[in-house]
Structures are given as structure tokens and as C-alpha cells.
Enzyme design. Sequence first.
Site, mmCIF file in Angstrom:
data_model
loop_
_atom_site.group_PDB
_atom_site.id
_atom_site.type_symbol
_atom_site.label_atom_id
_atom_site.label_comp_id
_atom_site.label_asym_id
_atom_site.label_seq_id
_atom_site.Cartn_x
_atom_site.Cartn_y
_atom_site.Cartn_z
ATOM 1 N N SER A 1 22.525 -28.313 -33.477
ATOM 2 C CA SER A 1 22.252 -28.813 -34.817
ATOM 3 C C SER A 1 23.547 -29.153 -35.556
ATOM 4 O O SER A 1 24.508 -28.382 -35.530
ATOM 5 C CB SER A 1 21.479 -27.755 -35.604
ATOM 6 O OG SER A 1 20.280 -27.463 -34.915
ATOM 7 N N ARG B 1 19.647 -33.141 -46.646
ATOM 8 C CA ARG B 1 19.142 -34.081 -45.635
ATOM 9 C C ARG B 1 18.392 -35.260 -46.246
ATOM 10 O O ARG B 1 17.949 -35.208 -47.384
ATOM 11 C CB ARG B 1 18.192 -33.336 -44.683
ATOM 12 C CG ARG B 1 18.871 -32.177 -43.963
ATOM 13 C CD ARG B 1 18.576 -32.169 -42.508
ATOM 14 N NE ARG B 1 19.392 -31.177 -41.807
ATOM 15 C CZ ARG B 1 19.672 -31.251 -40.514
ATOM 16 N NH1 ARG B 1 19.226 -32.243 -39.787
ATOM 17 N NH2 ARG B 1 20.417 -30.331 -39.941
HETATM 18 P P1 GTP Z 1 20.524 -31.985 -36.413
HETATM 19 O O1 GTP Z 1 19.775 -33.001 -37.214
HETATM 20 O O2 GTP Z 1 20.810 -30.738 -37.184
HETATM 21 O O3 GTP Z 1 19.887 -31.670 -35.098
HETATM 22 O O4 GTP Z 1 22.000 -32.546 -36.172
HETATM 23 P P2 GTP Z 1 22.674 -33.785 -35.451
HETATM 24 O O5 GTP Z 1 23.123 -33.352 -34.098
HETATM 25 O O6 GTP Z 1 21.825 -35.002 -35.536
HETATM 26 O O7 GTP Z 1 23.994 -33.965 -36.314
HETATM 27 P P3 GTP Z 1 24.608 -35.217 -37.105
HETATM 28 O O8 GTP Z 1 24.703 -36.454 -36.265
HETATM 29 O O9 GTP Z 1 23.889 -35.348 -38.374
HETATM 30 O O10 GTP Z 1 26.110 -34.724 -37.369
HETATM 31 C C1 GTP Z 1 26.429 -33.751 -38.287
HETATM 32 C C2 GTP Z 1 27.884 -33.639 -38.632
HETATM 33 O O11 GTP Z 1 28.762 -33.918 -37.534
HETATM 34 C C3 GTP Z 1 28.263 -34.594 -39.752
HETATM 35 O O12 GTP Z 1 28.952 -33.846 -40.726
HETATM 36 C C4 GTP Z 1 29.179 -35.581 -39.091
HETATM 37 O O13 GTP Z 1 30.136 -36.054 -39.989
HETATM 38 C C5 GTP Z 1 29.793 -34.811 -37.929
HETATM 39 N N1 GTP Z 1 30.116 -35.707 -36.787
HETATM 40 C C6 GTP Z 1 29.253 -36.493 -36.112
HETATM 41 N N2 GTP Z 1 29.870 -37.197 -35.132
HETATM 42 C C7 GTP Z 1 31.187 -36.828 -35.172
HETATM 43 C C8 GTP Z 1 32.349 -37.214 -34.406
HETATM 44 O O14 GTP Z 1 32.308 -38.016 -33.482
HETATM 45 N N3 GTP Z 1 33.539 -36.612 -34.741
HETATM 46 C C9 GTP Z 1 33.623 -35.710 -35.759
HETATM 47 N N4 GTP Z 1 34.801 -35.168 -36.016
HETATM 48 N N5 GTP Z 1 32.548 -35.339 -36.509
HETATM 49 C C10 GTP Z 1 31.350 -35.879 -36.232
HETATM 50 C C1 SPV Z 2 18.230 -28.992 -36.681
HETATM 51 O O1 SPV Z 2 18.591 -28.013 -37.342
HETATM 52 O O2 SPV Z 2 18.500 -29.098 -35.447
HETATM 53 C C2 SPV Z 2 17.504 -30.093 -37.340
HETATM 54 C C3 SPV Z 2 17.071 -29.907 -38.722
HETATM 55 O O3 SPV Z 2 17.259 -31.118 -36.715
HETATM 56 S S1 SPV Z 2 15.623 -28.967 -38.885
HETATM 57 O O4 SPV Z 2 14.493 -29.893 -38.743
HETATM 58 O O5 SPV Z 2 15.631 -28.353 -40.208
HETATM 59 O O6 SPV Z 2 15.552 -27.979 -37.838
HETATM 60 MN MN MN Z 3 17.928 -31.000 -34.570
#
Ligand code: GTP
Ligand code: SPV
Ligand code: MN
Length: 598
Positions: free
Chosen positions: A253, A380
Site C-alpha cells: 500500500s 484519497r
Molecule cells: P494503495 O492504493 O495504497 O494500494 O497504493 P499504491 O501502491 O497505488 O500507491 P501510489 O501509486 O498511490 O503511491 C503512493 C506514494 O508513492 C505517493 O506518495 C507517490 O508520490 C510515491 N511514489 C510513487 N511512485 C514513486 C517513484 O517512482 N519514486 C518515488 N520516490 N516515489 C514514488
Molecule cells: C491500500 O491500502 O492498499 C489501499 C487503500 O488500496 S484501502 O482501500 O483503504 O485499503
Molecule cells: Mn491497495
Amino acid sequence: MFRKINLKHKKLRDWINKMAAMCEPEKIVLIDGGERQKKALEKEGFSTGEIIKLNKKKLPGCVYHRTSPNDVARTENLTFICTKKKETAGPTNNWMPPKTAYRKAAAIFKGSMKGRTMYVIPFSMGPIGSPFSKIGIELTDSIYVVLNMLIMTRAGKKVLNYLGRDKDFTKCLHGKAERDINKRLILHFPEDNTIWSVGSGYGGNVLLGKKCLSLRIASFLAKKEGWLAEHMLILGLEKPGGRIQYVTGAFPSACGKTNLAMILPPPALKKKGYRVWTVGDDIAWMRADSDGALWAINPETGFFGVLPGTNRKTNPNAMDSMRKNTIYTNVLLKPDRTVWWEDGDGPPPKKGTDWLGKPWRAGMKDKNGVSVKGANPNSRFTAPFSQCPSSSFRSEHHHGVPVSAIIFGGRRTSLAPLVYESFNWQHGVFLGATMASERTAAQYGKQGEVRRDPMAMLPFCGYNMANYFRNWLDMGKKMHCPPKIFFVNWFRKDASGKFIWPGFADNLRVLDWILRRADGKVGAVKTPLGYIPKYQDMEMGGLNLPKMKWKKLFTVNRKEWEEELKAQKAFLNKFGKKLPKEIMREHAALKKRLRGHK
Ligand code: GTP
Ligand code: SPV
Ligand code: MN
């Protein structure tokens, strides 16, 4: 007291009426999925303050919502797998006997919807009627949940019609109750195909189609039926010439799935004709098909994405996706009824109302001198998939997309190289099984602490993880041409604490190498960990990355890896005899390879 609902599906009708008898709502309302009902619900939400209408001109169709301050992320410590035997849930899950769980939650549900409406949301995860899809019915007393489910799933009458008189469905009950952490439980009964969630109003705790059904319940079914339900993004990379290849990726996440799924090629690659198609950003259901390949669908129809850090530069496709018809949760509300979050676009506004509902000024500090955030770090947006400029034309297809490569990754400040390729499927499963990452704001707990998070499924695997590893190993045997498995780490830092790799759009360079490897079109360097790219083989146009930095990105530090091996072993030992011996064999093989490494 409510009037009983009358539906032709007897099992469904009886269950709804039974749940209503416990929760005692004033009335029961069936969600039809239509625009008129949605507008009426929004209006009601505006009138009670549950949601706030945003600027009609600048953010058409958008609404704002604040959750309780104690309810801003998933609460893993209050999340349980309730199976008859503890062993079925395994050592990484919280477990409760079903009887106790139902009794405890019923005491909180009892009469908790007095004076309120119980909404009935029929929803399909995956295209309605596809053999890969699953149907759920969520009962909830929250308009916010209804509005989110209408974006995140295919919901409404058409699902009910599909269910007919007797098709099976997952029973999902949600109630806000008092939103007191001492009266909050997120319960899964995979043996009864049932989910009960009470006392929360936030995201993954309450949008029961998402983590609860599509991961915890689905992973349990997937083991039984021989497929994979995973915490993965799905994207298609179109190469110059028009060929599209698909990749799925599991990162824990808030570790970059949404960002990677919507990635825009850096200018030098765009000019060459590279293009990315988004299929999914959080969940993938994957099956081995009769062609001997692995096929993936995204069961969702929307994004529930992290806001802080998201801006026009890091993720323009996400910014475009949320311009209209979007729900903003726990961000800063500006005086003109638009929204802002940390590291979003533009400078912070002079003033506004923060995610707690308190007056906020730019540069504000708390009594300890720490700057006060306008948005919660886990704030979010909920936006329809169809609004994403890169949304794939394949996403409505019941059969999904063929997968050429699978990526595992996490946040590791040191240790893990930018990218490496596993030697084979079994080694790849070992890479997934020993994944670890630094904890983020997406779940309660100590931020930054490294924890094992196999396949990014630690919080989402609905059964014993040792058997889950077995399912992964078995899947490899079902395919003639299994995808290649890779490991990535965008988050390695230098001695001064700066990210060495620029990340975001530039991650496409890594994806491109991965797909050329999957095609067998490029060589690599063998290391004890796996294969890494040669400097000259990565598409580096427009990126000025000195060789020194490259070296740092790929250094294998033997001392650190020895510590890592110990930590891996301690984790794997938790599973005792149930752990597939292939996993320990891979551990031993890695140990041996590292011994020969200087
Ligand atoms: P969930 O919805 O919680 O499952 O998360 P997710 O895996 O989709 O995460 P998301 O893509 O929203 O990334 C979350 C954080 O990671 C953000 O604060 C981004 O700025 C950071 N981030 C994403 N990609 C990169 C990257 O390539 N480099 C760095 N340094 N940070 C990154
Ligand atoms: C995660 O936490 O991996 C999410 C957000 O994608 S939630 O739906 O709140 O679990
Ligand atoms: Mn997730």
C-alpha cells in the site's frame, strides 16, 4: 421500523430482512445504479453534512468527505479472518472463531441503524456475467459508501437481474455504528462467503468489494479454484510499432501501484512511440488459460488513490481522472470549495479548512513546532476508471489481458537493486514470498518500519500464507509460458537520504527492459540475486544518470544481505511445516550464491 424488502431471490431477501431486523434501520432502500437516485442521495448527504458539494465550475460533480480522526486508514489490528480452525487463517492473520466473531459484532450492530436508512448495493467485481466475475451485496448505512461503491464497482439493478432467483453472492454487511475504535471490527468468514464490517467509515475497511471481497475472500476462493487474486496493478506497454504487452505489479500500500499504472512515458520515449495503457491500479485476478498463458482482469471500475504527492508532474493521468465526478476524502478544503493536498499542484493556499475540519493557514506549526498538514497523509480520491486518459480499451473485456511479466517491489532505502530478474518461476515466487517494505500511512502502525509483506498481500491474504505460496508454485506448473518474474525498488536512497533513481515517468525505462527480457531480446548480468541490466541496454535517452549513480542502484552489499537472509528466515519459520520446501530451498540457494560474492 422498516418495511421488509421484497425480492424474487429468496436467499437474498431473507438475508437482508434478517440483517435489518438486527440493525433496525428506519427503512431499506435498494440502489438501482441510476443517475437520479445518485443525485438524490448526494442531496441528502449535503443536507446532513455527511458530504460537501465542491465548486461546480472547477470540480463538476465532485464531493468532499471527512472521516473521523480515528478512522483514516485500514485498521489491520481489528481485521480478522474467522474460520473454524485457526490454522486455516495461518500465522500472519488475526483469527477469531466464527461464533465469537458473529456474537461480538452483532452486539455492536444491534439497533445501530435506528433512525437511518439501510442501503442495499448489488455489485459485480468484474464485468457482469463474465465467468471470472464475483457478485456481492453490500448493506450499509453510509451514503459515502454508496457513492464510492457506485464508482468502484458495477452496481445496481442490472446485477440483481443477473442474480435471478438463486445465483450465489457474497454477503457484505457494513454499519458505521459509533466509529469508536473499541467497537470496530472488520470480519471475514470465507467459509460462509460473508463479510461483516462495523464501526468504521474509511476506504478499505468499508468499501467491501475492494480488499475484503476482491482480495481476502477472493484469495480463499482462488486457492480452492486454482487461480490468483492479487494486490496488483495491470498495465499495457505499447511499443513503437503498436505491439502491446501487459505487466502486473505487486507493491505494498502506498508504494506506487497507481503511479506506475498511469505512467506517462518520458519525452524521449514518447517521441519514439511508447505509450502506456492502464488496466488496473490495485487488484488483479489472474488465471492460467487454455493457451498456456496467464490472463488478468481488474475487477474494479474506479480508483481509490493516494493524494499527497500526486500532481501534474508526478501523475498527470491521475490529475485528469479526478477533474470531475470524484470523491475527495480527508484533504484540505479551500475557501473557493476546491481542494488541496501536500505536494499537490501549486503553492499551498493561504488558508482553508484542514482534514480535521479545523481552520488552517499556510506555514502553520503545532505546539511542538511541527508543521500542520492540510491533508491527511492517507487522503484519497475516488474517480471513475473511464475518466483516465490512459484507460485501456481491454478493461471491459471479460477475458482480460495476457501477462508477459510480473513485478514485485517495495520501499527499501538500501539493500534491493533498482531491478533484477528471477532465474525462474520458483525463484520468482521466493522473491515475492520474502518481500519486505517500509510501512506507509495507508495502514495504522509505526511508519517507516520494515515489515515482511509477501506479494504485498500480508494484510489481504484470506487464508494461511504457506498455502498461498503453494498456490503460487502450483500456478507455475499450469502454464506452458508463464510470465517472467522481476523485483524492483524505486526507493533506494544515497548517504544524504535522497532517492537515487528519479522514479515516476522514468520507471518506464525499467519496464521497457523488463519486457525486452521477457521477449528474450536482450542480455543481462548475472548476480547472486538474479539478472540485472547492462548499463548500455537500458533506454536512457533524455536522462542524465551518471555511471556512479547506476552503480549505487545495483550494488549488492553482502553484509546487508546476510542480515536480510536472517530476517527472511525468521519470517519463513513462522509457517513451520506448512511452508513449501521449495521456498526454503531457494533461501538456501541464495545464501550459497551470496557466499561466493565479494
Ligand atoms: P494503495 O492504493 O495504497 O494500494 O497504493 P499504491 O501502491 O497505488 O500507491 P501510489 O501509486 O498511490 O503511491 C503512493 C506514494 O508513492 C505517493 O506518495 C507517490 O508520490 C510515491 N511514489 C510513487 N511512485 C514513486 C517513484 O517512482 N519514486 C518515488 N520516490 N516515489 C514514488
Ligand atoms: C491500500 O491500502 O492498499 C489501499 C487503500 O488500496 S484501502 O482501500 O483503504 O485499503
Ligand atoms: Mn491497495
